[in-house]
Design a protein around this motif. Structure first.
Motif, PDB file in Angstrom:
ATOM      1  N   ARG A  42       0.803  -1.223   0.000  1.00 28.71           N
ATOM      2  CA  ARG A  42       0.000   0.000   0.000  1.00 28.71           C
ATOM      3  C   ARG A  42       0.834   1.270   0.000  1.00 28.71           C
ATOM      4  NH1 ARG A  42      -4.980  -1.244   4.269  1.00 28.71           N
ATOM      5  NH2 ARG A  42      -5.668  -3.221   3.329  1.00 28.71           N
ATOM      6  N   LEU A  43       2.127   1.135   0.053  1.00 28.09           N
ATOM      7  CA  LEU A  43       2.995   2.307   0.138  1.00 28.09           C
ATOM      8  C   LEU A  43       2.940   3.102  -1.169  1.00 28.09           C
ATOM      9  CD1 LEU A  43       5.129   3.463   2.215  1.00 28.09           C
ATOM     10  CD2 LEU A  43       6.852   2.578   0.636  1.00 28.09           C
ATOM     11  N   HIS A  44       2.557   4.384  -1.060  1.00 30.40           N
ATOM     12  CA  HIS A  44       2.504   5.231  -2.248  1.00 30.40           C
ATOM     13  C   HIS A  44       3.515   6.378  -2.194  1.00 30.40           C
ATOM     14  CE1 HIS A  44       0.359   8.296   0.088  1.00 30.40           C
ATOM     15  NE2 HIS A  44      -0.530   7.377   0.444  1.00 30.40           N
ATOM     16  N   THR A  45       4.107   6.628  -1.019  1.00 33.94           N
ATOM     17  CA  THR A  45       5.068   7.725  -0.868  1.00 33.94           C
ATOM     18  C   THR A  45       6.311   7.230  -0.151  1.00 33.94           C
ATOM     19  OG1 THR A  45       3.307   9.393  -0.779  1.00 33.94           O
ATOM     20  CG2 THR A  45       5.465  10.019   0.107  1.00 33.94           C
ATOM     21  N   LEU A  46       7.473   7.444  -0.781  1.00 36.67           N
ATOM     22  CA  LEU A  46       8.741   7.027  -0.197  1.00 36.67           C
ATOM     23  C   LEU A  46       9.774   8.123  -0.441  1.00 36.67           C
ATOM     24  CD1 LEU A  46      10.648   4.915   1.102  1.00 36.67           C
ATOM     25  CD2 LEU A  46      11.024   4.006  -1.207  1.00 36.67           C
ATOM     26  N   THR A  47      10.366   8.622   0.634  1.00 37.16           N
ATOM     27  CA  THR A  47      11.433   9.609   0.493  1.00 37.16           C
ATOM     28  C   THR A  47      12.725   9.031   1.052  1.00 37.16           C
ATOM     29  OG1 THR A  47      11.046  10.701   2.635  1.00 37.16           O
ATOM     30  CG2 THR A  47       9.745  11.464   0.765  1.00 37.16           C
ATOM     31  N   GLU A  75       9.268  -4.074  -7.187  1.00 36.99           N
ATOM     32  CA  GLU A  75       8.757  -5.366  -6.717  1.00 36.99           C
ATOM     33  C   GLU A  75       8.045  -5.258  -5.377  1.00 36.99           C
ATOM     34  OE1 GLU A  75      10.492  -9.811  -5.521  1.00 36.99           O
ATOM     35  OE2 GLU A  75      11.814  -8.279  -6.359  1.00 36.99           O
ATOM     36  N   VAL A  76       8.627  -4.526  -4.435  1.00 35.74           N
ATOM     37  CA  VAL A  76       8.084  -4.514  -3.068  1.00 35.74           C
ATOM     38  C   VAL A  76       7.125  -3.354  -2.814  1.00 35.74           C
ATOM     39  CG1 VAL A  76      10.102  -5.718  -2.165  1.00 35.74           C
ATOM     40  CG2 VAL A  76      10.034  -3.206  -2.116  1.00 35.74           C
ATOM     41  N   THR A  77       7.115  -2.343  -3.688  1.00 35.71           N
ATOM     42  CA  THR A  77       6.192  -1.214  -3.503  1.00 35.71           C
ATOM     43  C   THR A  77       5.438  -0.962  -4.808  1.00 35.71           C
ATOM     44  OG1 THR A  77       7.937   0.383  -4.077  1.00 35.71           O
ATOM     45  CG2 THR A  77       7.640  -0.131  -1.747  1.00 35.71           C
ATOM     46  N   PRO A  78       4.563  -1.857  -5.201  1.00 37.33           N
ATOM     47  CA  PRO A  78       3.876  -1.741  -6.500  1.00 37.33           C
ATOM     48  C   PRO A  78       2.942  -0.539  -6.606  1.00 37.33           C
ATOM     49  CG  PRO A  78       2.904  -3.490  -5.159  1.00 37.33           C
ATOM     50  CD  PRO A  78       4.144  -3.062  -4.452  1.00 37.33           C
ATOM     51  N   ALA A  79       2.521   0.029  -5.471  1.00 38.56           N
ATOM     52  CA  ALA A  79       1.610   1.181  -5.506  1.00 38.56           C
ATOM     53  C   ALA A  79       2.352   2.511  -5.408  1.00 38.56           C
ATOM     54  CB  ALA A  79       0.593   1.064  -4.360  1.00 38.56           C
ATOM     55  N   LEU A  80       3.665   2.487  -5.499  1.00 33.79           N
ATOM     56  CA  LEU A  80       4.466   3.695  -5.307  1.00 33.79           C
ATOM     57  C   LEU A  80       4.155   4.739  -6.384  1.00 33.79           C
ATOM     58  CD1 LEU A  80       6.715   4.758  -3.418  1.00 33.79           C
ATOM     59  CD2 LEU A  80       8.370   4.005  -5.139  1.00 33.79           C
ATOM     60  N   CYS A 118      14.501  10.295 -16.723  1.00 29.20           N
ATOM     61  CA  CYS A 118      14.042   9.410 -17.795  1.00 29.20           C
ATOM     62  C   CYS A 118      14.298   7.951 -17.435  1.00 29.20           C
ATOM     63  CB  CYS A 118      14.756   9.783 -19.090  1.00 29.20           C
ATOM     64  SG  CYS A 118      14.120   8.937 -20.558  1.00 29.20           S
ATOM     65  N   PHE A 119      15.454   7.664 -16.858  1.00 26.77           N
ATOM     66  CA  PHE A 119      15.770   6.287 -16.493  1.00 26.77           C
ATOM     67  C   PHE A 119      14.908   5.801 -15.332  1.00 26.77           C
ATOM     68  CE2 PHE A 119      18.261   3.111 -14.143  1.00 26.77           C
ATOM     69  CZ  PHE A 119      18.414   2.164 -15.139  1.00 26.77           C
ATOM     70  N   VAL A 120      14.726   6.648 -14.304  1.00 27.58           N
ATOM     71  CA  VAL A 120      13.912   6.256 -13.152  1.00 27.58           C
ATOM     72  C   VAL A 120      12.469   6.005 -13.576  1.00 27.58           C
ATOM     73  CG1 VAL A 120      13.007   6.986 -10.913  1.00 27.58           C
ATOM     74  CG2 VAL A 120      15.389   7.463 -11.498  1.00 27.58           C
ATOM     75  N   LEU A 121      11.931   6.855 -14.436  1.00 24.90           N
ATOM     76  CA  LEU A 121      10.546   6.684 -14.892  1.00 24.90           C
ATOM     77  C   LEU A 121      10.402   5.466 -15.798  1.00 24.90           C
ATOM     78  CD1 LEU A 121       9.605  10.415 -15.584  1.00 24.90           C
ATOM     79  CD2 LEU A 121       8.889   8.973 -13.664  1.00 24.90           C
ATOM     80  N   HIS A 122      11.486   5.103 -16.467  1.00 25.47           N
ATOM     81  CA  HIS A 122      11.462   3.867 -17.255  1.00 25.47           C
ATOM     82  C   HIS A 122      11.325   2.653 -16.338  1.00 25.47           C
ATOM     83  CE1 HIS A 122      12.662   0.652 -19.919  1.00 25.47           C
ATOM     84  NE2 HIS A 122      13.708   0.403 -19.165  1.00 25.47           N
ATOM     85  N   LYS A 123      12.010   2.691 -15.197  1.00 27.13           N
ATOM     86  CA  LYS A 123      11.966   1.562 -14.264  1.00 27.13           C
ATOM     87  C   LYS A 123      10.720   1.594 -13.391  1.00 27.13           C
ATOM     88  CE  LYS A 123      14.811  -0.950 -14.245  1.00 27.13           C
ATOM     89  NZ  LYS A 123      15.084  -2.112 -15.110  1.00 27.13           N
ATOM     90  N   LEU A 124      10.206   2.794 -13.086  1.00 34.78           N
ATOM     91  CA  LEU A 124       9.024   2.949 -12.225  1.00 34.78           C
ATOM     92  C   LEU A 124       7.981   3.787 -12.965  1.00 34.78           C
ATOM     93  CD1 LEU A 124      10.863   3.739  -8.854  1.00 34.78           C
ATOM     94  CD2 LEU A 124       9.924   1.530  -9.573  1.00 34.78           C
ATOM     95  N   LEU A 150       5.062   6.237 -11.334  1.00 22.88           N
ATOM     96  CA  LEU A 150       5.327   7.424 -10.512  1.00 22.88           C
ATOM     97  C   LEU A 150       4.575   8.631 -11.050  1.00 22.88           C
ATOM     98  CD1 LEU A 150       9.174   7.308  -9.749  1.00 22.88           C
ATOM     99  CD2 LEU A 150       7.283   6.669  -8.246  1.00 22.88           C
ATOM    100  N   LYS A 151       4.007   9.402 -10.125  1.00 20.87           N
ATOM    101  CA  LYS A 151       3.348  10.664 -10.465  1.00 20.87           C
ATOM    102  C   LYS A 151       4.224  11.853 -10.077  1.00 20.87           C
ATOM    103  CE  LYS A 151      -1.357   8.838 -10.053  1.00 20.87           C
ATOM    104  NZ  LYS A 151      -2.675   8.975  -9.371  1.00 20.87           N
ATOM    105  N   PHE A 152       5.054  11.666  -9.061  1.00 24.21           N
ATOM    106  CA  PHE A 152       5.999  12.688  -8.632  1.00 24.21           C
ATOM    107  C   PHE A 152       7.365  12.032  -8.454  1.00 24.21           C
ATOM    108  CE2 PHE A 152       2.122  14.863  -7.556  1.00 24.21           C
ATOM    109  CZ  PHE A 152       2.427  16.212  -7.676  1.00 24.21           C
ATOM    110  N   LEU A 153       8.394  12.675  -8.972  1.00 20.35           N
ATOM    111  CA  LEU A 153       9.761  12.237  -8.751  1.00 20.35           C
ATOM    112  C   LEU A 153      10.527  13.409  -8.167  1.00 20.35           C
ATOM    113  CD1 LEU A 153      12.081  10.253  -8.906  1.00 20.35           C
ATOM    114  CD2 LEU A 153      12.402  10.888 -11.312  1.00 20.35           C
ATOM    115  N   ASP A 154      11.089  13.204  -6.988  1.00 22.43           N
ATOM    116  CA  ASP A 154      11.724  14.287  -6.233  1.00 22.43           C
ATOM    117  C   ASP A 154      10.660  15.352  -5.955  1.00 22.43           C
ATOM    118  OD1 ASP A 154      14.071  12.811  -6.453  1.00 22.43           O
ATOM    119  OD2 ASP A 154      14.603  13.754  -8.347  1.00 22.43           O
ATOM    120  N   ALA A 155      10.934  16.592  -6.256  1.00 23.38           N
ATOM    121  CA  ALA A 155       9.950  17.635  -5.942  1.00 23.38           C
ATOM    122  C   ALA A 155       9.206  18.097  -7.190  1.00 23.38           C
ATOM    123  CB  ALA A 155      10.649  18.830  -5.283  1.00 23.38           C
ATOM    124  N   ARG A 156       9.211  17.277  -8.232  1.00 21.99           N
ATOM    125  CA  ARG A 156       8.642  17.700  -9.509  1.00 21.99           C
ATOM    126  C   ARG A 156       7.621  16.683 -10.009  1.00 21.99           C
ATOM    127  NH1 ARG A 156      12.854  19.159 -14.157  1.00 21.99           N
ATOM    128  NH2 ARG A 156      13.654  20.412 -12.409  1.00 21.99           N
TER     129      ARG A 156
END
Length: 204
Positions: free
Chosen positions: A48-53, A77-82, A112-118, A121-127
């Protein structure tokens, strides 16, 4: 049941202490800022985790892309709702907060690479993730991988620093005062010389 948990600033956090998170199966937000965590971070299944900092940790940069890729695959794998992930303050997040040598293009490649793997995601860092970024990650994300070159055994032997010089090797010694005759591919005709404007024909 707990839905929010912060372990920020807990420098003693390690794999053993993070294993205790398995008791928080309903956790939705997790803050692990400033914990000296690296790319070997291991989290239990948190469906159920959707936010991880993970701000201000020790997650390596893209020169160690296999390590970063392993971490992102683990999170997938472990945070599919992130939906929100922040890696600010880590070397893996290449912006001017980490190094003045990084620029916006470095940060775009990282996103671009992080969004390819995840891709969820709706937010990456503060953007916020834009539609254009998502489309680019789908097409080019896999090619943002930077592979660290293998170090051969021969490279361990320090090679002498080589400075370029146009002179023959025989004339490079400081104590050698012999003249050197060589050829130059460029010929100067003096047609555009400003000095020639002040010389009369009878002075030649």
């Amino acid at each position: 049941m707990e839905k929010y948990l912060s372990l920020s600033g807990n420098h003693s956090s390690n794999k053993r202490s993070l294993e205790g998170l398995s008791a928080f199966g309903s956790l939705e937000e997790l803050v692990l800022d400033n914990n000296l965590l690296g790319n070997d971070l291991v989290l239990p299944g948190l469906p159920r985790l959707h936010t991880l900092t993970l701000n201000k940790n020790q997650i390596l940069n893209l020169c160690h892309i296999t390590d970063l890729e392993h971490l992102l695959d683990h999170l997938a794998e472990v945070t599919p709702a992130l939906e929100y992930l922040s890696l600010l303050g880590n070397v893996a997040c290449p912006n001017e907060l980490v190094s003045l040598e990084k620029d916006e293009e470095d940060y775009k490649r990282y996103r671009c690479f992080v969004l390819h793997k995840l891709p969820n995601l709706k937010f990456l860092d503060a953007r916020k993730v834009t539609r254009e970024e998502r489309e680019e990650a789908l097409v080019r994300g896999a090619f943002m991988k930077v592979v660290k070159p293998k170090v051969s055994s021969d490279s361990n032997v320090a090679s002498p620093e080589c400075h370029y010089t146009p002179l023959p090797s025989a004339s490079r010694e400081l104590t050698s005062h012999r003249g050197v005759l060589g050829k130059c591919r460029y010929v100067y005709y003096g047609k555009n010389s400003e000095g020639n404007r002040f010389i009369r024909d009878d002075q030649l």
